[in-house]
Enzyme design. Sequence first.
Site, PDB file in Angstrom:
ATOM      1  N   ALA A  64     -31.058 -21.796   3.834  1.00 57.74           N
ATOM      2  CA  ALA A  64     -32.319 -21.051   3.923  1.00 57.74           C
ATOM      3  C   ALA A  64     -33.349 -21.684   2.994  1.00 57.74           C
ATOM      4  O   ALA A  64     -33.023 -22.499   2.130  1.00 57.74           O
ATOM      5  CB  ALA A  64     -32.083 -19.591   3.546  1.00 57.74           C
ATOM      6  N   GLY A 104     -27.722 -20.487   5.811  1.00 57.95           N
ATOM      7  CA  GLY A 104     -28.414 -20.042   7.007  1.00 57.95           C
ATOM      8  C   GLY A 104     -28.216 -20.987   8.174  1.00 57.95           C
ATOM      9  O   GLY A 104     -28.234 -20.562   9.345  1.00 57.95           O
ATOM     10  N   GLU A 107     -24.908 -20.042   9.699  1.00 64.19           N
ATOM     11  CA  GLU A 107     -25.031 -18.794  10.452  1.00 64.19           C
ATOM     12  C   GLU A 107     -25.731 -19.037  11.787  1.00 64.19           C
ATOM     13  O   GLU A 107     -25.388 -18.425  12.804  1.00 64.19           O
ATOM     14  CB  GLU A 107     -25.781 -17.763   9.619  1.00 64.19           C
ATOM     15  CG  GLU A 107     -24.979 -17.301   8.409  1.00 64.19           C
ATOM     16  CD  GLU A 107     -25.725 -16.323   7.528  1.00 64.19           C
ATOM     17  OE1 GLU A 107     -25.201 -15.223   7.311  1.00 64.19           O
ATOM     18  OE2 GLU A 107     -26.835 -16.667   7.075  1.00 64.19           O
ATOM     19  N   GLU A 127     -23.580 -19.235  -0.296  1.00 67.15           N
ATOM     20  CA  GLU A 127     -24.503 -18.248  -0.864  1.00 67.15           C
ATOM     21  C   GLU A 127     -24.010 -17.639  -2.169  1.00 67.15           C
ATOM     22  O   GLU A 127     -24.809 -17.284  -3.043  1.00 67.15           O
ATOM     23  CB  GLU A 127     -24.744 -17.125   0.162  1.00 67.15           C
ATOM     24  CG  GLU A 127     -25.672 -17.499   1.301  1.00 67.15           C
ATOM     25  CD  GLU A 127     -24.957 -18.172   2.463  1.00 67.15           C
ATOM     26  OE1 GLU A 127     -25.565 -18.334   3.521  1.00 67.15           O
ATOM     27  OE2 GLU A 127     -23.772 -18.545   2.298  1.00 67.15           O
TER      28      GLU A 127
END
Length: 702
Positions: A64, A104, A107, A127
């Site tokens: 991210a 991210g 994901e 994370e």
Amino acid sequence: MDSPVVTMTRNGAIAVVTIDRPPVNALSADVRRGLLDAFGALASDPSVAGAVLACAGRTFVAGAEISEFGTAAFSEADPNDVHAAIENLNIPVVCALHGTTLGGGMELALACHYRVATPTAKLGLPEVTLGLLPGGGGTQRLPRLIGAADALDMMLSGAPVSAQTALEKDLIDVIVEGNLLEAAQRFVGELVATRAPLRLASELEVDRASVSPTLFAESRASLAKKARGAIAPARIVDCVVAAVTTPFAEGLKYERDLFVECMNSPQSAALRHAFFAEREAGKIPGIAKDLSLRSIGKVGIVGAGTMGGGIAMNFLNAGIPVVLLEVRPDALERGLGIIRKNYEATASKGRMTLEQVEQRMALCSGTLEYAELGGCDLVIEAVFENMDIKKAVMARLGEVCKPGAIIATNTSTLDVDVLAAASGRAADVVGMHFFSPANVMRLLEVVRGRDTAPEVLASVMALARTIRKVAVVSGVCFGFIGNRMLEPYLRECEFLLLEGATPTQIDRAIETFGMAMGPCRMIDMAGVDVAAKVVLERRKEGALPADPSYRVACQMLFELGRHGQKSGAGYYRYEGRTPVHDAEVDRIMEGLARQYGIARRSDISDEEIVERCLYPLINEGAMILEEGIAYRAGDIDIVWLNGYGFPALKGGPMHAANVIGLEQIVACLDRYADKRGNTFGYWSVAALLGDLATAEREFGGA
């Protein structure tokens, strides 16, 4: 497509959606918006039979955009909406993975129907290292794909897995050789031709065989020991429990709530601060990015002791040849033997092969002659911490090193400018302060001397990345950044001992605060003799306060032969490596207190111990910033996080000071000045700290 970071092209009935946001294709708000537009367009185009999601550049999405957390951009184009848009398509979407697929990005890949990867690709959900949990469905889709136990392992460790491991765990569908994009399109074509079913992770059930009756209890028990007090790991376990016990939609909402809790926590703020501070530390103000660097293809090291051997291993691990110099054949043989022994120990644990041991040792040669260092591009002296000895070595290196070679000193406390002058070529000299054990500790203090050439400083900072060190630039002063701040910390530890606190109480209070090891255990491990000799040398130089009781505790223990763990007794008595309270130390401290007129008391609280040890340390950090010894408050934090066991969940001493409140720290220092007196300036507030507190500002703030 209008978005400049997400484009869509066609190859017949196959669409290719490409993310192109250098350098690592971070999943920022503009990328998420672009993906929503792209997959929205695909949903309404009946001419498209299948799609590939890929990334331009050197990697798939590597995570991210962390800088958006806590900002308005964070709430724009929810990643879960992007994932739903992919999953809800009635055509197969294949994700083409290369480089590092992290956070991210992982994901995003999990939301695709199929995944293909290059042989060198790595996949992970790191994370937890930022005090977070996967907040885009990772905790719900991953257990459904690979099982609860393996999913917990991946998310709690944060470590990426190889493409081969991912294939074995059914995390990806195939490893492809050659052109990734072409292979992914062929794969989609085969899916379309065979009318293969769409595989949605969100519609799978977690394999019950992967959920042992004790899995979650054992995970929590392990975290209580290894991740004491950390919020994110515990919340990850909670989310996987939800993946096992609740429908996907319910688990997804639960995950998002816990993600927001973690994101808003002081722990995640501290870890994200450290993440950015580490990257900033490599930037040297005033030095051009295009500065020509000196090539370093061969390294010489003077001194084959524990430090010299450890330093050598860093370069050998990076494939850089090393020449190790000693003055006696037996010392040289012993030094080379220890390096080999260390590598063989690593091999015995399965972390490297015997072939790799031999490859590294083949790069390492020994010599008794300074002339053999003449072909080296960098020579590091790692001899005994004595100014006269080091000056003699530096003078010799100035004579034998080739023009353009960098000469470095590994001193931890001595004046680099004096050593540079002794070499006769000060522009080529820089400090490279490795931390023991040098082959393990990540920190490298790079000390810029008064005359250090800019390209020398920049070359060593670049080299640090090659040998996988976290490098921080320091100016010249006693102890540089880390050891200078350590001095007031140890000073107050010793005064507390004289006043009636025990080593056990002090260490317990400091370790409860979060430090990896309390000061008494730390000195015992490093060597009481080492600590005492530093104090004695500084006294000879006239560099200590005129306080006769200054650091007398470690000096007395040294005189009594209590050198720490290695001698079986220091601040503690040792049973093997286990520290045990020793009443003799209490008697020694009582005697010193009588000798120096220090009142003993029984009301020393843990709170007082933390304040007296850590607030002067922070105050010293402010002085270091005032004097320009460190460029940034974040640099100081990186030194203490990586070299001194400061708790990562607190982000380093200067970040911790911001959280505590600078006004509170100033008030506390003033209180101790009134209570204890301030004859020697121990409690005098640094001008920068006082100014920031008055202005209600923070370290590192605008």
